[in-house]
Design a protein around this motif. Structure first.
Motif, short mmCIF file in Angstrom:
data_model
loop_
_atom_site.label_atom_id
_atom_site.label_comp_id
_atom_site.label_asym_id
_atom_site.label_seq_id
_atom_site.Cartn_x
_atom_site.Cartn_y
_atom_site.Cartn_z
N ASN A 7 -10.12 3.60 10.37
CA ASN A 7 -9.78 2.29 10.91
C ASN A 7 -8.99 1.46 9.91
O ASN A 7 -8.93 1.77 8.73
CB ASN A 7 -11.05 1.55 11.36
CG ASN A 7 -12.02 1.31 10.23
OD1 ASN A 7 -11.69 0.63 9.26
ND2 ASN A 7 -13.22 1.88 10.34
N ARG A 8 -8.41 0.41 10.44
CA ARG A 8 -7.53 -0.47 9.67
C ARG A 8 -8.28 -1.14 8.52
O ARG A 8 -7.74 -1.28 7.42
CB ARG A 8 -6.92 -1.50 10.63
CG ARG A 8 -5.80 -2.31 10.07
CD ARG A 8 -5.27 -3.25 11.17
NE ARG A 8 -4.09 -3.93 10.76
CZ ARG A 8 -2.85 -3.53 11.02
NH1 ARG A 8 -2.65 -2.44 11.71
NH2 ARG A 8 -1.83 -4.22 10.60
N ASP A 9 -9.52 -1.57 8.76
CA ASP A 9 -10.27 -2.26 7.71
C ASP A 9 -10.48 -1.37 6.49
O ASP A 9 -10.32 -1.82 5.36
CB ASP A 9 -11.63 -2.73 8.25
CG ASP A 9 -11.50 -3.88 9.23
OD1 ASP A 9 -10.48 -4.61 9.18
OD2 ASP A 9 -12.43 -4.06 10.04
N ASP A 10 -10.84 -0.10 6.73
CA ASP A 10 -11.03 0.82 5.61
C ASP A 10 -9.72 1.06 4.86
O ASP A 10 -9.69 1.11 3.63
CB ASP A 10 -11.60 2.16 6.09
CG ASP A 10 -13.05 2.04 6.55
OD1 ASP A 10 -13.70 1.02 6.24
OD2 ASP A 10 -13.51 2.98 7.23
N GLY A 26 -1.99 -8.95 5.33
CA GLY A 26 -2.41 -9.66 6.53
C GLY A 26 -1.45 -9.56 7.70
O GLY A 26 -1.65 -10.21 8.72
N MET A 28 -7.18 -1.04 4.67
CA MET A 28 -6.82 -2.26 3.95
C MET A 28 -7.69 -2.43 2.70
O MET A 28 -7.20 -2.87 1.66
CB MET A 28 -6.97 -3.49 4.85
CG MET A 28 -6.02 -3.52 6.04
SD MET A 28 -4.31 -3.13 5.64
CE MET A 28 -4.22 -1.39 6.02
N THR A 29 -8.96 -2.06 2.78
CA THR A 29 -9.83 -2.12 1.62
C THR A 29 -9.30 -1.21 0.52
O THR A 29 -9.18 -1.61 -0.65
CB THR A 29 -11.27 -1.75 1.98
OG1 THR A 29 -11.75 -2.69 2.94
CG2 THR A 29 -12.17 -1.75 0.76
N THR A 78 0.31 -8.13 11.02
CA THR A 78 -0.01 -7.32 12.19
C THR A 78 1.07 -6.26 12.37
O THR A 78 2.14 -6.34 11.75
CB THR A 78 -0.05 -8.19 13.46
OG1 THR A 78 1.26 -8.73 13.67
CG2 THR A 78 -1.07 -9.31 13.34
N ARG A 87 -6.01 -2.75 -0.93
CA ARG A 87 -6.22 -3.88 -1.81
C ARG A 87 -6.87 -3.45 -3.13
O ARG A 87 -6.53 -3.98 -4.19
CB ARG A 87 -7.06 -4.94 -1.10
CG ARG A 87 -6.27 -5.63 0.00
CD ARG A 87 -7.04 -6.73 0.67
NE ARG A 87 -6.28 -7.24 1.80
CZ ARG A 87 -6.72 -7.22 3.05
NH1 ARG A 87 -7.93 -6.77 3.34
NH2 ARG A 87 -5.98 -7.69 4.02
#
Length: 135
Positions: free
Chosen positions: A120-123, A88, A125-126, A90, A129
């Protein structure tokens, strides 16, 4: 990197941590050495039988290093940078934690995206994780 060693002890078993993709005993035959060099040059890994057997004792420790197996193309620093946003953080917080410049963090993130083939950042981070980072 291929390690050719006189000894087959714990230092040679730990050679992959130093970036080696192979370790063979010095007494290996010419054919074995050539095969090992070719295998490592082609991106593979090769270890003499006794070293490979001893590597098995390290497998219980793998969960302590999440991401290492899931993201072998990332450097240790890139895995560290990937772990922080998965927690989480930044980019600004990553900069404060790791002490490089903002530009250095942005460069790391760009390299991570390219190596993970995400846009992108979301991909990213997925993926992180799912591999056990960010816990």
């Amino acid at each position: 990197m291929l390690v050719v060693s006189l000894f087959e002890d714990d230092d040679e078993v730990a050679a992959p941590r130093a970036g080696a993709h192979g370790c063979v005993a010095e007494e290996a035959s010419r054919d074995e050495l050539l095969r090992a060099v070719r295998t490592v040059a082609d991106g593979g890994a090769v270890f003499s039988a006794s070293i490979a057997e001893r590597l098995g004792t390290y497998f219980p420790a793998i969960p302590a290093f999440p991401g290492r197996l899931a993201f072998p193309r990332l450097t240790g620093r890139e895995r560290e940078v990937l772990d922080l946003p998965a927690r989480g953080h930044t980019n600004r917080r990553i900069t404060r934690h790791l002490s490089p410049s903002d530009q250095t963090v942005r460069n790391h993130v760009s390299h991570i995206f390219a190596k993970l083939q995400v846009s992108n950042r979301d991909d990213a981070m997925t993926r992180a994780r799912d591999a056990g980072l960010g816990t």
